[in-house]
Design a protein around this motif. Structure first.
Motif, mmCIF file in Angstrom:
data_model
loop_
_atom_site.group_PDB
_atom_site.id
_atom_site.type_symbol
_atom_site.label_atom_id
_atom_site.label_comp_id
_atom_site.label_asym_id
_atom_site.label_seq_id
_atom_site.Cartn_x
_atom_site.Cartn_y
_atom_site.Cartn_z
ATOM 1 N N LYS A 55 0.871 -1.177 0.000
ATOM 2 C CA LYS A 55 0.000 0.000 0.000
ATOM 3 C C LYS A 55 0.907 1.225 0.000
ATOM 4 C CE LYS A 55 -1.974 -1.177 3.931
ATOM 5 N NZ LYS A 55 -2.825 -1.031 5.131
ATOM 6 N N HIS A 56 0.464 2.278 -0.679
ATOM 7 C CA HIS A 56 1.267 3.491 -0.742
ATOM 8 C C HIS A 56 1.018 4.353 0.482
ATOM 9 C CE1 HIS A 56 3.062 7.151 -2.123
ATOM 10 N NE2 HIS A 56 3.513 6.547 -3.196
ATOM 11 N N GLY A 57 2.083 4.748 1.153
ATOM 12 C CA GLY A 57 1.955 5.677 2.282
ATOM 13 C C GLY A 57 2.312 7.064 1.793
ATOM 14 N N TYR A 73 3.435 0.323 2.923
ATOM 15 C CA TYR A 73 2.916 -0.554 3.972
ATOM 16 C C TYR A 73 2.483 -1.861 3.329
ATOM 17 C CZ TYR A 73 2.506 3.741 6.748
ATOM 18 O OH TYR A 73 2.761 4.909 7.412
ATOM 19 N N SER A 74 2.591 -2.950 4.085
ATOM 20 C CA SER A 74 2.096 -4.239 3.603
ATOM 21 C C SER A 74 0.592 -4.321 3.868
ATOM 22 C CB SER A 74 2.809 -5.368 4.349
ATOM 23 O OG SER A 74 2.158 -6.582 4.106
ATOM 24 N N SER A 84 5.463 -4.833 7.788
ATOM 25 C CA SER A 84 4.241 -4.053 7.946
ATOM 26 C C SER A 84 4.483 -2.613 7.473
ATOM 27 C CB SER A 84 3.820 -4.074 9.415
ATOM 28 O OG SER A 84 2.771 -3.186 9.621
ATOM 29 N N HIS A 85 5.612 -2.039 7.917
ATOM 30 C CA HIS A 85 6.107 -0.779 7.348
ATOM 31 C C HIS A 85 7.312 -1.161 6.488
ATOM 32 C CE1 HIS A 85 4.663 1.985 10.876
ATOM 33 N NE2 HIS A 85 3.827 0.984 10.666
ATOM 34 N N TYR B 63 2.081 13.037 -0.131
ATOM 35 C CA TYR B 63 2.229 12.696 -1.547
ATOM 36 C C TYR B 63 1.097 11.772 -1.975
ATOM 37 C CZ TYR B 63 4.037 11.086 -5.967
ATOM 38 O OH TYR B 63 4.161 10.798 -7.307
ATOM 39 N N PHE B 64 0.288 12.246 -2.902
ATOM 40 C CA PHE B 64 -0.739 11.380 -3.511
ATOM 41 C C PHE B 64 -0.763 11.707 -5.001
ATOM 42 C CE2 PHE B 64 -1.935 11.652 0.920
ATOM 43 C CZ PHE B 64 -2.142 10.325 1.233
ATOM 44 N N GLU B 75 -2.857 8.534 8.241
ATOM 45 C CA GLU B 75 -3.430 8.146 6.949
ATOM 46 C C GLU B 75 -4.038 6.751 7.031
ATOM 47 O OE1 GLU B 75 -0.596 7.840 3.813
ATOM 48 O OE2 GLU B 75 0.992 7.290 5.193
ATOM 49 N N ALA B 77 -3.894 4.285 5.035
ATOM 50 C CA ALA B 77 -3.066 3.161 4.607
ATOM 51 C C ALA B 77 -2.114 2.692 5.710
ATOM 52 C CB ALA B 77 -2.253 3.547 3.380
ATOM 53 N N ALA B 78 -1.878 3.535 6.695
ATOM 54 C CA ALA B 78 -0.843 3.234 7.687
ATOM 55 C C ALA B 78 -1.206 2.027 8.543
ATOM 56 C CB ALA B 78 -0.624 4.446 8.578
ATOM 57 N N ASN B 79 -0.229 1.159 8.760
ATOM 58 C CA ASN B 79 -0.400 0.049 9.707
ATOM 59 C C ASN B 79 0.122 0.492 11.069
ATOM 60 O OD1 ASN B 79 -1.294 -1.628 7.638
ATOM 61 N ND2 ASN B 79 0.777 -2.295 7.139
ATOM 62 N N ASP B 80 -0.435 -0.067 12.119
ATOM 63 C CA ASP B 80 0.046 0.285 13.472
ATOM 64 C C ASP B 80 1.426 -0.294 13.726
ATOM 65 O OD1 ASP B 80 -2.192 1.766 14.127
ATOM 66 O OD2 ASP B 80 -3.319 -0.055 14.666
#
Lengths: 402, 80
Positions: A55-57, A73-74, A84-85, B63-64, B75, B77-80
């Protein structure tokens, strides 16, 4: 963490053959890097499913900077928690990619402390690429890099890290000091490099001669390519030596000249320099006999890009010849005007080449206050830009008189 | 009276805040909007004001597809 012994039959295919394999390198790194292990697992799954799992961050970065970090991100964080990051970091490379072994060790040590240990030396942008770290490590990495004299490179809608060929450091054809110009532009445009303020990216690439080893004519918004404006230097004795050793000068050089500006009578090579297109072919074939002229500088071209929003473009000539000498005022002045016009009128995600196509080169030149000249060509001997404005005005005047 | 970079930073911050969730603004959009509002302000002052916002962390670059200026947020998309 994915099992280190997990089978990766799809990826294993990419280890076969005599060429370097990124899979082999990731597997080596996986022996001590949990991130590299999970990367293998996620990649294998992607290859099986034919689906990307990144996934694009869009928000990660370091304080104050808008470029240099590309967030990833995964979308399988539970299965592969170590990736994951997996952010990428671009680091501004030294001009010409010259390093001491100490500098390389320093970079690798920083990266092993804070990331996957996987690098890409170098990315297509020219930067040093660090592949895979997590958000909490970004500031510590940045801090350690700057302490060692490195800085982040460009990404997003900013000046991308300027890059150049090895230039006069290792190449006798360099017509100007590409390394010095690259360093100077990098330092002069620090704000524009780190704080994105343009409609889209803007790339500089410097090539020392028309061989264009960094392919600036195809890959940069502003290509600065070394050239000369006097005559090719000829060593007549060396030409004869090439002939005596079996080189077929007529077939290999004269007949391959794209401008047909050469004649060979079996004793002497005649060059009509006013027709020369600076293609470097003859010089490359007979390096001991022919050399670029002595009055050296560069051709500045504008507008190349790879296909993203629209199709690929090669750059067109903006300045047929300028001297490239510090403090590089002519280049910097015109760049400032280009950015002004483009920032004001450019559409979102419109590269400068696309902008010029949209508004027309004539209007663009007028806006940046550059006089059009016949040498502003898209290809040698091809000038698609015709400026008849004055003739029209004269014609209109004549008609009125009638 | 001439505006200071800090004052322009506040103007830009408010513009970004008001646009949050509605429109992503680029540095050039903000500069144009500020100059329209305060014709005596030049581009350099806007640039300095944006730098103040970024260095203080009140705003962040995102950035998008292109680069934008936004308020800091988590955001999706962010994972913890």
């Amino acid at each position: 963490m994915a099992d280190n012994t997990v089978k990766t039959p799809m990826l294993d295919e990419l280890e076969k053959g005599k060429w370097p394999s990124f899979v082999k390198e990731i597997k080596m790194a996986a022996k001590k890097s949990p991130m590299a292990q999970d990367l293998l697992g996620q990649l294998e799954q992607s290859y099986n499913e034919k689906i990307g799992h990144w996934k694009h961050g869009g928000i990660v970065g370091v304080m104050g900077y808008g470029g240099g970090v590309i967030g990833r991100y995964s979308d399988l964080p539970d299965k592969f928690p170590n990736v994951s990051h997996f952010h990428t970091i671009r680091i501004n490379h030294p001009s010409g990619w010259f390093y001491t072994s100490k500098a390389l060790r320093t970079l690798c040590d920083i990266w092993e402390r804070h990331g996957s240990g996987l690098t890409n030396m170098h990315g297509s942008t020219g930067d040093i690429i660090f592949l895979g770290t997590s958000t909490p490590h970004l500031e510590p990495i940045f801090s350690e890099l700057t302490k060692e004299g490195f800085d982040l490179g460009g990404s997003g809608s900013d000046v991308r890290t300027p890059s150049c060929c090895v230039g006069p450091a290792r190449c006798e054809w360099a017509c100007y000091d590409t390394l010095a110009l690259t360093y100077d532009l990098t330092m002069s445009f620090q704000d524009e490099l780190h704080r994105p303020a343009f409609p889209y990216k803007y790339k500089f690439k410097m090539s020392g001669c028309p061989n264009d080893c960094v392919a600036s004519i195809a890959r940069s918004d502003m290509s600065i390519i070394g050239t000369w404006r006097d005559s090719i230097q000829v060593n007549k004795d060396a030409v004869l030596e090439y002939a005596s050793k079996g080189m077929n000068i007529q077939k290999d050089i004269v007949e391959n000249c794209p401008a047909k500006c050469m004649e060979w009578d079996g004793k002497e090579l005649h060059i009509e320099n006013s027709y020369c297109r600076r293609c470097m072919h003859c010089i490359n074939i007979m390096p001991k006999a022919l050399r670029p002229g002595k009055d050296r500088g560069a051709t500045v071209l504008i507008g190349a890009k790879a296909p993203i929003i629209e199709g690929a473009l090669l750059s067109s000539v903006l300045f047929p010849f300028i001297k490239i000498e510090p403090p590089y005022k002519q280049i910097k002045d015109v760049v400032a005007k280009i950015w002004d016009v483009w920032s004001e009128e450019g559409k979102n995600r419109e590269r400068i080449g696309e902008f010029i196509q949209r508004v027309g080169l004539g209007n663009f030149l007028e806006a940046i206050e550059v006089e059009p000249v016949a040498e502003m060509v898209a290809h040698p001997r091809e000038n698609p830009y015709v400026f008849y404005e004055e003739y029209f005005e004269e014609d209109e005047g004549e008609e009125e008189e009638k | 009276m001439a505006k200071t970079a800090e004052e322009i930073a506040d103007v830009i911050f408010n513009m970004v805040k008001e646009a949050t969730g509605l429109k992503k603004l680029k540095a050039t959009d903000l500069t144009k909007a500020v100059i329209e509002l305060h014709p005596d302000v030049d581009k350099q002052l806007c640039k300095d004001a944006i730098k103040i916002l970024m260095n203080s962390g009140r705003c962040v670059y995102t950035y998008f597809g292109g680069s934008y200026i936004e308020l800091p947020h988590r955001e999706s998309a962010a994972n913890d």
